[in-house]
Design an enzyme around this catalytic site. Structure first.
Site, PDB file in Angstrom:
ATOM      1  N   HIS A   1       0.885  -1.508  -0.078  1.00 22.52           N
ATOM      2  CA  HIS A   1       0.239   0.056   0.042  1.00 22.52           C
ATOM      3  C   HIS A   1       1.171   0.813  -0.003  1.00 22.52           C
ATOM      4  O   HIS A   1       2.068   0.941   0.164  1.00 22.52           O
ATOM      5  CB  HIS A   1      -1.036   0.181   0.671  1.00 22.52           C
ATOM      6  CG  HIS A   1      -0.006  -0.172   2.607  1.00 22.52           C
ATOM      7  ND1 HIS A   1      -0.130  -1.318   2.933  1.00 22.52           N
ATOM      8  CD2 HIS A   1      -0.147   1.156   3.140  1.00 22.52           C
ATOM      9  CE1 HIS A   1       0.418  -1.067   4.483  1.00 22.52           C
ATOM     10  NE2 HIS A   1       1.029   0.562   4.569  1.00 22.52           N
TER      11      HIS A   1
ATOM     12  N   HIS B   1       1.237   5.543   1.754  1.00 22.60           N
ATOM     13  CA  HIS B   1       0.264   6.420   1.900  1.00 22.60           C
ATOM     14  C   HIS B   1       0.502   7.764   1.286  1.00 22.60           C
ATOM     15  O   HIS B   1       1.480   7.982   0.940  1.00 22.60           O
ATOM     16  CB  HIS B   1       1.010   6.521   3.877  1.00 22.60           C
ATOM     17  CG  HIS B   1       0.958   5.165   3.818  1.00 22.60           C
ATOM     18  ND1 HIS B   1       0.462   5.497   5.166  1.00 22.60           N
ATOM     19  CD2 HIS B   1       1.636   4.118   4.455  1.00 22.60           C
ATOM     20  CE1 HIS B   1       0.601   4.060   5.880  1.00 22.60           C
ATOM     21  NE2 HIS B   1       1.945   3.177   5.200  1.00 22.60           N
TER      22      HIS B   1
END
Length: 147
Positions: A102, A104
């Site tokens: 992922h 941020h």
């Protein structure tokens, strides 16, 4: 970690709640439940990949493209960011805590060094419903050319 016990896969399957910012066939963006700053968003591939090594290049490109759109939305919309950090923590040594690749997207504001440091320590939620609406507002059609 398998897809069955991955908290991000549970969000993709709508089994766990999240304030969704953007979703398409391949990616999902949602507010971080422990934000560093107001609007801190995570962008994930829907297909489970525990880390960068396992992440297919096309999924990585899609995640980056969505993160770029979210970053622009944070600058143009009500979040009114002056800058944005795009961060990938890959592996335990890099402080990765959820093993689903992922990115941020962390909005920054001029002079926020002290508040960012405090945000890293406390990581508190900021009215998630309103914050989600504010980030999504920058994604609205017609804002693409605005500054």
């Amino acid at each position: 970690m398998t897809t069955d016990d991955c908290p991000f896969c549970a969000i993709v399957r709508s089994e766990s709640p999240a304030i969704r910012i953007h979703e398409d066939e391949h990616t999902l963006a949602f507010l971080d439940i422990r934000p560093v700053s107001r609007g801190h968003t995570l962008v994930i591939p829907k297909r489970h990949s525990p880390n960068l090594e396992a992440l297919p290049v096309d999924d990585g490109a899609r995640v980056f493209a969505v993160a770029q759109r979210i970053a622009l939305a944070m600058r143009r919309g009500p979040v009114a960011a002056d800058g944005v950090h795009l961060v990938v923590n890959d592996g335990r040594a890099a402080m990765q805590t959820v093993f689903h690749a992922h990115m941020h997207v962390v909005p920054r504001h001029r002079g926020d060094k002290v508040s960012l440091a405090a945000g890293l320590a406390t990581r508190r939620r900021h009215d998630p419903q309103q914050t989600g609406a504010d980030v999504r507002a920058g994604l609205e059609p017609g804002r693409e050319g605005e500054k």
